[in-house]
Write an enzyme that holds these catalytic residues in place. Structure first.
Site, PDB file in Angstrom:
ATOM      1  CE  LYS A   6      -0.802   0.117   4.883  1.00 49.53           C
ATOM      2  NZ  LYS A   6      -1.014  -0.554   6.293  1.00 49.53           N
ATOM      3  NE  ARG A 101      -7.103   0.515  11.452  1.00 51.06           N
ATOM      4  CZ  ARG A 101      -6.068   0.681  10.973  1.00 51.06           C
ATOM      5  NH1 ARG A 101      -4.666   1.691  11.373  1.00 51.06           N
ATOM      6  NH2 ARG A 101      -5.065  -0.762  10.387  1.00 51.06           N
ATOM      7  CE1 TYR A 226      11.788  31.578   5.371  1.00 44.70           C
ATOM      8  CE2 TYR A 226      12.027  29.026   4.734  1.00 44.70           C
ATOM      9  CZ  TYR A 226      11.718  30.649   4.825  1.00 44.70           C
ATOM     10  OH  TYR A 226      11.626  30.611   3.519  1.00 44.70           O
ATOM     11  CG  MET A 274       8.559  24.253   0.116  1.00 46.50           C
ATOM     12  SD  MET A 274       7.522  25.143  -1.083  1.00 46.50           S
ATOM     13  CE  MET A 274       5.926  25.771   0.253  1.00 46.50           C
TER      14      MET A 274
HETATM   15  C1  LIG Z   1      -0.407  -1.946   6.859  1.00 47.40           C
HETATM   16  C2  LIG Z   1      -0.962  -3.446   6.945  1.00 47.40           C
HETATM   17  C3  LIG Z   1       0.296  -4.554   7.631  1.00 47.40           C
HETATM   18  C4  LIG Z   1       1.417  -4.019   7.800  1.00 47.40           C
HETATM   19  O1  LIG Z   1       2.558  -3.437   8.726  1.00 47.40           O
HETATM   20  P1  LIG Z   1       3.604  -3.065   8.834  1.00 47.40           P
HETATM   21  O2  LIG Z   1       3.403  -2.147  10.562  1.00 47.40           O
HETATM   22  O3  LIG Z   1       3.916  -2.235   7.715  1.00 47.40           O
HETATM   23  O4  LIG Z   1       3.884  -4.645   8.299  1.00 47.40           O
HETATM   24  C5  LIG Z   1      -0.564  -5.344   7.637  1.00 47.40           C
HETATM   25  N1  LIG Z   1      -1.967  -5.019   7.986  1.00 47.40           N
HETATM   26  C6  LIG Z   1      -2.910  -4.785   7.482  1.00 47.40           C
HETATM   27  C7  LIG Z   1      -4.285  -4.239   7.609  1.00 47.40           C
HETATM   28  C8  LIG Z   1      -2.019  -3.322   6.980  1.00 47.40           C
HETATM   29  O5  LIG Z   1      -3.281  -1.820   6.468  1.00 47.40           O
END
Ligand SMILES: *Cc1c(COP(=O)(O)O)cnc(C)c1O
Length: 329
Positions: A6, A101, A226, A274
């Site tokens: 992802k 969640r 800055y 930036m």
């Molecule tokens: C992002 C995610 C993972 C991977 O998590 P890491 O901590 O990056 O290994 C596994 N399962 C779900 C449902 C996730 O959303």
């Protein structure tokens, strides 16, 4: 193993990462569009959509591409019940064992199972999954509690199980189950705040690099950047490098954070802008315009930069911005 790809493979480029990880048993992504990118690149692996789909058009596309669906809320069951196509979906039933969640809680689970069990669009048995909220805490009670609740909720059910993210995979053998879902560790980075990737035998996949665009000598007491929040404690030499928060190097990274200039260690001096950072190179010989500057990667763990910026490596990796050239090697 489901390799988690992802967020553009945590900023590494989803297609090159998928090609590099082609030995995985499947890929997991958060969004339909991410899965479609994998198919467009010719990858035929199993692809699991970690948040499932919403709406009949997305469901049709998931069927077309053969994506597997996480089902975590009742509306997604209703969507599958309304499916009239020939395709039957592999479903990963998400159970909330304590993350609070996504997923069905204990009281909601029987109804969800009954409906999915009777749904013609769904292949049986379901894969049963949950997600750990604090797997990086090796000593605390929360992961054992989640493992126990998940085991109790699924004791009588058929189907494969999936629990572990990276931290769960490394720290909790009991969480490995049938499918592990590592993300961060695949990119060579530690999910544990107290450990760096190298201490787990990992090598970082990403290097964030730029170049020096100016070098200047300054006097004791001169202010840099800055807010003037770095003041030269001695006659100093400052290198300006062309990367800043517009590239994904966090603005609140503290002065004193390590970088490499010409492969030698130096320290950030002053606020991140930036488009630029300023670096104290007083102790380095012959720094010149054009010299390479490494902001994280081999020699500067992204774990260290994340801590100096008050965040986690996840955010830094997937926050590298569009204008940074992705050079896949
Ligand atoms: C992002 C995610 C993972 C991977 O998590 P890491 O901590 O990056 O290994 C596994 N399962 C779900 C449902 C996730 O959303």
């Amino acid at each position: 193993m489901l390799a988690v790809l992802k967020a553009n493979a945590y900023g590494h480029g989803i297609v090159p990462a998928a090609v590099a990880l082609a030995a995985a048993d499947g890929f997991a992504v958060a969004r339909l569009e991410e899965g479609i990118e994998l198919r467009a690149a010719g990858l035929r692996h199993r692809v699991v959509l970690l948040e499932g789909v919403f709406g009949s058009d997305a469901l049709r596309q998931a069927a077309h591409h053969g994506f597997e669906l996480v089902v975590h809320e009742p509306g997604q069951i209703a969507l599958l019940e309304s499916w009239r196509g020939d395709h039957r979906f592999s479903v990963w039933l998400k159970i909330d064992s304590g993350m609070g969640r996504l997923g069905f809680r204990a009281a909601e689970l029987p109804a969800a199972r009954t409906r999915l069990g009777a749904c013609a669009a769904v292949l049986q048995p379901l894969t049963l999954m949950t997600h750990l909220a604090e797997a990086e805490d090796r000593a605390g009670p929360h992961t054992p509690g989640q493992l126990q609740r998940f085991a109790a909720l699924t004791a009588e059910l058929p189907g494969e199980r999936s629990i572990a993210n990276s931290a769960g995979l490394v720290a909790w053998v009991a969480a490995r189950a049938d499918w592990v879902r590592p993300g961060l560790m695949l990119y060579g980075v530690s999910p544990f705040p107290e450990l760096q990737g190298s201490e787990l035998g990992l090598r970082p996949a990403m290097t964030l690099e730029t170049r020096v665009i100016a070098v200047r000598n300054i006097a004791t007491g001169d202010r840099v950047g800055y807010g003037g929040c770095w003041v030269a404690p001695r006659p100093s030499r400052i290198a300006v490098a062309a990367a800043g928060y517009g590239d994904g190097y966090p603005r609140n990274t503290a002065s004193g954070t390590p970088v490499l200039v010409n492969e030698r260690p130096a320290l950030l001096a002053g606020r991140v802008s930036m488009d630029m950072v300023t670096i104290d190179v007083t102790d380095l010989p012959r720094v010149a315009v054009g010299d390479p500057v490494l902001l994280w990667g081999p020699g500067v763990p992204v774990e260290v930069v994340a801590r100096a910026a008050g965040t986690v490596p996840y955010e830094l990796l997937c926050g590298v911005s569009q204008r940074v050239h992705l050079d896949v090697r």
